[in-house]
Design a protein around this motif. Structure first.
Motif, PDB file in Angstrom:
ATOM      1  N   SER A  14      -5.513  -6.744  -2.404  1.00  0.00           N
ATOM      2  CA  SER A  14      -4.504  -6.817  -1.347  1.00  0.00           C
ATOM      3  C   SER A  14      -4.505  -8.194  -0.696  1.00  0.00           C
ATOM      4  N   LYS A  15      -3.317  -8.658  -0.380  1.00  0.00           N
ATOM      5  CA  LYS A  15      -3.173  -9.933   0.321  1.00  0.00           C
ATOM      6  C   LYS A  15      -3.737  -9.845   1.732  1.00  0.00           C
ATOM      7  N   ASN A  17      -6.280  -7.243   3.934  1.00  0.00           N
ATOM      8  CA  ASN A  17      -7.179  -6.099   3.924  1.00  0.00           C
ATOM      9  C   ASN A  17      -7.416  -5.544   5.319  1.00  0.00           C
ATOM     10  N   GLN A  52      -9.212  -0.412   2.961  1.00  0.00           N
ATOM     11  CA  GLN A  52     -10.083  -1.101   2.008  1.00  0.00           C
ATOM     12  C   GLN A  52     -11.554  -1.152   2.440  1.00  0.00           C
ATOM     13  N   ASP A 258       2.646  -5.941   2.381  1.00  0.00           N
ATOM     14  CA  ASP A 258       2.271  -4.555   2.150  1.00  0.00           C
ATOM     15  C   ASP A 258       0.762  -4.470   1.990  1.00  0.00           C
ATOM     16  N   THR A 259       0.103  -3.774   2.888  1.00  0.00           N
ATOM     17  CA  THR A 259      -1.353  -3.647   2.836  1.00  0.00           C
ATOM     18  C   THR A 259      -1.826  -2.605   1.836  1.00  0.00           C
ATOM     19  N   GLY A 260      -0.892  -1.841   1.289  1.00  0.00           N
ATOM     20  CA  GLY A 260      -1.254  -0.797   0.346  1.00  0.00           C
ATOM     21  C   GLY A 260      -1.676   0.505   1.002  1.00  0.00           C
TER      22      GLY A 260
END
Length: 399
Positions: A14-15, A17, A52, A258-260
């Motif tokens: 992820s860009k 976290n 994360q 988008d952090t996922g």
């Protein structure tokens, strides 16, 4: 010995976290105590939605705290599990004993703390950072060095603090606005200074004493920070921390990052944490409050009915919420017509105007909004010519 490479791999996807500290800083809020079962459940929920890294507590506290941390570390979660420590080998040894894969090493960065809390000097602080980081590194730990009260640190020493941590082997630094005194512009400048001069990943840990925790966290990301420290609902010391749900949605919709994180479960997770912490979810709470998608004002309701984006920045379904059209003092004719139509009752504008007059007067008299069924009763009474439906303080406003 732990393999730090596993943690780095988890954080590489992820860009931006999230390191959620609900189970550490969140529980430090006055009056909050999580049962061990609740700590485990919260950890599982946060892991399921894709957080994360989880800061799960303070191993050096021992007792139930250490038992819960060790249990979470052995759950086999996808998230990295981090223990919080003071900058000494004894604390870190407790974290190692709990089988966490990451450690946060906290040390005061401001002269106020160094002189009046630690009663030491700057060199002592730097020496303790090196000693503790090298010890954690020797045991294969992923390491975050936390600059407590960094927002009040001398800018030159702040850079020296971060550079020392990096050279000792730290993987990132946590910029702590411990008293929540920063502004977004000041935060941006401070983080950019660290990123440009030190070149180490930076985590934002912001507090909400002046209501700027989310704004400062986002400003830090704009300046180059790649980690965000959060708590569910923003619970934490004093006025709390940057809320998980707020920073994730702000990053997604305002920064296009988008952090996922699976945002559709935000309301579910928040409800559990609220119950476990003995806190209510304020109706006006951004993202997860019950009023986020509740519309009463006539102009707004009409606008939403015509096109949802007129008055909604994102859909309620995106965060596990639902839209509510409220019938009350501020309603307009379109709300009356649409609500009754949903109940199978079609009325013309003249009838809607008359019913709206009764609705507004009734709402004022009762000092609350009305349910859809109450609207139906009002309409039925109006149609049947029942006069005592109208309160004495009957409104004469039609729009």
């Amino acid at each position: 010995m732990k393999d730090k490479g596993n943690v780095l791999a988890k954080l590489a996807g992820s860009k931006l976290n999230i390191c959620d500290t609900t189970l550490r800083d969140g529980e430090q809020a006055a009056g909050i105590v999580f049962a061990n079962l609740e700590k485990v459940r919260i950890a599982k929920l946060l892991d399921e939605i894709g957080v994360q890294q989880l800061e799960v507590g303070i191993p050096a506290m021992g007792g139930d705290e250490k038992t819960a941390i060790k249990r979470i570390a052995h759950l086999g979660l996808n998230a990295s599990i981090l223990g919080w420590n003071r900058a000494n080998k004894e604390d870190i040894a407790h974290s190692i004993d709990c089988d966490v894969d990451s450690v946060a090493i906290s040390m005061s960065a401001s002269d106020i703390h160094i002189e009046h809390k630690l009663m030491k000097d700057r060199q002592w602080v730097l020496d303790k950072i090196v000693e503790s980081v090298e010890y954690a590194k020797a045991h294969g730990m992923y390491i975050s060095v936390n600059g407590e009260d960094m927002s009040r640190a001398d800018p030159e020493f702040m850079v020296q603090f971060c550079q020392t941590a990096k050279e000792a082997g730290a993987d990132r630094v946590r910029y702590c606005d411990t008293l929540g005194i920063m502004t977004p512009s000041g935060t941006y400048a401070a983080i950019k200074n660290i990123v440009d001069k030190v070149g180490i990943p930076v985590e934002m840990h912001t507090h909400n004493d002046f209501g700027m925790a989310t704004a400062n966290a986002i400003s830090g990301v704009q300046a180059g920070a790649t980690f965000l420290s959060t708590t569910v609902m923003g619970i934490g010391e004093r006025t709390g921390n940057s809320p998980l749900e707020e920073v994730v949605m702000a990053a997604k919709h305002l920064l296009s990052i988008d952090t996922g994180i699976e945002t559709k479960r935000f309301r579910e997770v928040t409800e559990y944490v609220a119950r476990a912490s003995g806190r209510e979810i304020p109706a006006w709470k951004p993202i997860v409050g019950s009023n986020c998608f509740a519309h009463e004002a006539g102009i707004h309701t009409d606008g939403v009915m015509k096109f949802l984006s007129n008055y909604e920045p994102y859909s309620p379904e995106e965060v596990g919420m639902s839209r509510k059209i409220i019938v009350g003092k501020h309603s307009g004719r379109s709300t009356i017509k649409q609500t009754l139509l949903a109940k199978g009752i079609e009325i013309d504008d003249a009838t809607a105007t008359a019913v709206l007059e009764i609705v507004r007067a009734t709402s004022v008299s009762l000092k609350r909004s009305l349910s859809e069924n109450e609207l139906v009763y009002i309409y039925q009474d109006y149609k049947d010519g029942v006069k005592d439906t109208l309160p004495n303080n009957r409104s004469t406003t039609h729009e």
